[in-house]
Design a protein around this motif. Structure first.
Motif, PDB file in Angstrom:
ATOM      1  N   GLU A 182     -11.203 -60.166 -54.784  1.00  0.00           N
ATOM      2  CA  GLU A 182     -10.469 -61.429 -54.775  1.00  0.00           C
ATOM      3  C   GLU A 182      -8.962 -61.183 -54.925  1.00  0.00           C
ATOM      4  N   GLN A 183      -8.588 -60.249 -55.801  1.00  0.00           N
ATOM      5  CA  GLN A 183      -7.179 -59.933 -55.990  1.00  0.00           C
ATOM      6  C   GLN A 183      -6.585 -59.278 -54.748  1.00  0.00           C
ATOM      7  N   ARG A 184      -7.347 -58.390 -54.149  1.00  0.00           N
ATOM      8  CA  ARG A 184      -6.865 -57.713 -52.939  1.00  0.00           C
ATOM      9  C   ARG A 184      -6.670 -58.702 -51.792  1.00  0.00           C
ATOM     10  N   MET A 185      -7.479 -59.758 -51.783  1.00  0.00           N
ATOM     11  CA  MET A 185      -7.335 -60.754 -50.729  1.00  0.00           C
ATOM     12  C   MET A 185      -5.999 -61.487 -50.823  1.00  0.00           C
ATOM     13  N   GLU A 186      -5.406 -61.563 -52.014  1.00  0.00           N
ATOM     14  CA  GLU A 186      -4.080 -62.168 -52.151  1.00  0.00           C
ATOM     15  C   GLU A 186      -3.050 -61.357 -51.370  1.00  0.00           C
ATOM     16  N   ASP A 187      -3.161 -60.039 -51.430  1.00  0.00           N
ATOM     17  CA  ASP A 187      -2.255 -59.183 -50.655  1.00  0.00           C
ATOM     18  C   ASP A 187      -2.490 -59.362 -49.160  1.00  0.00           C
ATOM     19  N   VAL A 188      -3.783 -59.500 -48.780  1.00  0.00           N
ATOM     20  CA  VAL A 188      -4.114 -59.698 -47.364  1.00  0.00           C
ATOM     21  C   VAL A 188      -3.490 -60.993 -46.850  1.00  0.00           C
ATOM     22  N   GLU A 189      -3.570 -62.054 -47.654  1.00  0.00           N
ATOM     23  CA  GLU A 189      -2.990 -63.341 -47.245  1.00  0.00           C
ATOM     24  C   GLU A 189      -1.477 -63.214 -47.056  1.00  0.00           C
ATOM     25  N   THR A 190      -0.840 -62.506 -47.978  1.00  0.00           N
ATOM     26  CA  THR A 190       0.617 -62.326 -47.877  1.00  0.00           C
ATOM     27  C   THR A 190       0.980 -61.538 -46.627  1.00  0.00           C
ATOM     28  N   LEU A 191       0.238 -60.472 -46.375  1.00  0.00           N
ATOM     29  CA  LEU A 191       0.522 -59.635 -45.201  1.00  0.00           C
ATOM     30  C   LEU A 191       0.182 -60.368 -43.909  1.00  0.00           C
ATOM     31  N   ALA A 192      -0.849 -61.204 -43.954  1.00  0.00           N
ATOM     32  CA  ALA A 192      -1.259 -61.921 -42.744  1.00  0.00           C
ATOM     33  C   ALA A 192      -0.171 -62.884 -42.278  1.00  0.00           C
ATOM     34  N   ALA A 230       0.517 -51.796 -40.224  1.00  0.00           N
ATOM     35  CA  ALA A 230      -0.235 -50.731 -40.893  1.00  0.00           C
ATOM     36  C   ALA A 230      -0.637 -51.132 -42.304  1.00  0.00           C
ATOM     37  N   ASN A 231       0.245 -51.866 -42.988  1.00  0.00           N
ATOM     38  CA  ASN A 231      -0.061 -52.263 -44.373  1.00  0.00           C
ATOM     39  C   ASN A 231      -1.312 -53.130 -44.441  1.00  0.00           C
ATOM     40  N   LEU A 232      -1.439 -54.057 -43.495  1.00  0.00           N
ATOM     41  CA  LEU A 232      -2.622 -54.914 -43.473  1.00  0.00           C
ATOM     42  C   LEU A 232      -3.867 -54.100 -43.133  1.00  0.00           C
ATOM     43  N   SER A 233      -3.737 -53.160 -42.219  1.00  0.00           N
ATOM     44  CA  SER A 233      -4.866 -52.296 -41.871  1.00  0.00           C
ATOM     45  C   SER A 233      -5.319 -51.491 -43.076  1.00  0.00           C
ATOM     46  N   HIS A 234      -4.361 -50.981 -43.839  1.00  0.00           N
ATOM     47  CA  HIS A 234      -4.701 -50.206 -45.040  1.00  0.00           C
ATOM     48  C   HIS A 234      -5.372 -51.099 -46.084  1.00  0.00           C
ATOM     49  N   ALA A 235      -4.890 -52.332 -46.199  1.00  0.00           N
ATOM     50  CA  ALA A 235      -5.488 -53.269 -47.158  1.00  0.00           C
ATOM     51  C   ALA A 235      -6.943 -53.545 -46.799  1.00  0.00           C
ATOM     52  N   HIS A 250     -13.166 -66.091 -49.134  1.00  0.00           N
ATOM     53  CA  HIS A 250     -13.129 -66.768 -50.443  1.00  0.00           C
ATOM     54  C   HIS A 250     -14.407 -67.568 -50.673  1.00  0.00           C
ATOM     55  N   SER A 251     -14.961 -68.138 -49.609  1.00  0.00           N
ATOM     56  CA  SER A 251     -16.229 -68.851 -49.733  1.00  0.00           C
ATOM     57  C   SER A 251     -17.350 -67.885 -50.103  1.00  0.00           C
TER      58      SER A 251
END
Length: 294
Positions: free
Chosen positions: A167-177, A270-275, A229-230
């Motif tokens: 769930e925490q990692r998804m916050e980074d994904v949302e920011t990068l997206a 690349a950052n999103l791919s790594h995430a 998130h669902s």
């Protein structure tokens, strides 16, 4: 409550003259199946033992081993075949008289004949045996259930931690997206600059905006993020259920993996791919743990 499919229990139960020792081990399995090893006299009750175990366990391969001690057997361990002993003694006398042998026929000679003294075969009290065996099986099933719940609590804590990490990692994904449209715009602008420089033309800002919008739409992962998130919410709800959760959790892992793959394929940097790689790595650890859940 989560229950593990891997556990061990050992019980002993005495009923009147019968003592039953039973060990049970359970392993991972898609279904509920058994491997049962019983003394010959106990084998008629194998199906009853399976039913008792099935009252406490829904999945897993359960290995059952039992041994039986009957104190009543100490009273009469052997029996003598008197008819055979007399016949053998008569035959020995005939041989002795025919051959004119003067020596007496010793007791140990008669006892040396096969099947004169044999192990006793006492009648088995089947109802007593059934009660002792079933009581032991029920105690063993309950003991195994306690161990599986104890192991399940450890799994619960670990999975709760890992799903929170996702769930925490998804916050980074949302920011990068959110940076994907600008990333595609910069790349497209750079490419057009090279092409127009070669042709001596200038690019159309309107067309650039249109192409950027088109690429941004194709690379939009907002729906995938919402679904993740669902799935996280559903994962936690399933962990709190009282019934068997293993199959449901395994299905949710497949859904997680599908969304992560889609996000990864749309990743614009690349950052999103790594995430996404980190998410899938954590998901694989969850998958390994879920395989142990009933």
């Amino acid at each position: 409550m989560i229950k593990s499919m891997t556990a061990f229990a050992k019980v002993s139960h005495t009923l009147e003259t019968l003592t039953v020792d039973m060990t049970v081990r359970s392993y991972n399995s898609r279904f509920l199946d058994f491997s049962i090893h019983l003394p010959e006299t106990c084998q008629p009750f194998e199906e009853e033992i399976k039913k008792i175990m099935g009252q406490f366990h829904a999945r897993g391969r359960i290995e059952i081993r039992a041994s039986l001690e009957d104190q009543s057997l100490d009273q009469d361990l052997f029996e003598v075949d008197i008819i055979k002993a007399k016949a053998y003694y008569k035959a020995l006398k005939t041989v002795r008289d025919t051959l004119s042998i003067s020596s007496d026929i010793a007791l140990e000679t008669v006892l040396g004949a096969k099947q004169v003294i044999v192990a006793a075969k006492p009648e088995v009290n089947l109802e007593l045996l059934r009660s002792a065996l079933c009581d032991t099986a029920r105690n063993a099933a309950q003991a195994l259930d306690r161990m599986r719940k104890q192991e399940g609590e450890n799994l619960y804590q670990d999975l709760s931690h890992r799903i929170s990490d996702i769930e925490q990692r998804m916050e980074d994904v949302e920011t990068l997206a959110k940076t994907i449209p600008e990333t595609y715009k910069a790349r497209l602008k750079e490419r057009l600059s090279v092409l127009t420089a070669e042709d001596g033309d200038c690019f159309d800002p309107v067309r650039l905006a249109q192409e950027t919008a088109l690429l941004a739409d194709k690379s939009d992962v907002s729906e995938e993020i919402v679904r993740v998130h669902s799935h996280i919410k559903m994962f936690r709800e399933v962990m709190e259920e009282n019934e068997s959760q293993g199959r449901k959790l395994n299905f949710l892992i497949q859904e997680f993996n599908r969304e992560f793959n889609t996000i990864g394929s749309k990743a614009g940097n690349a950052n999103l791919s790594h995430a996404v790689v980190d998410l899938k790595s954590e998901l694989e650890k969850i998958r390994e743990q879920v395989q142990n859940i009933e």
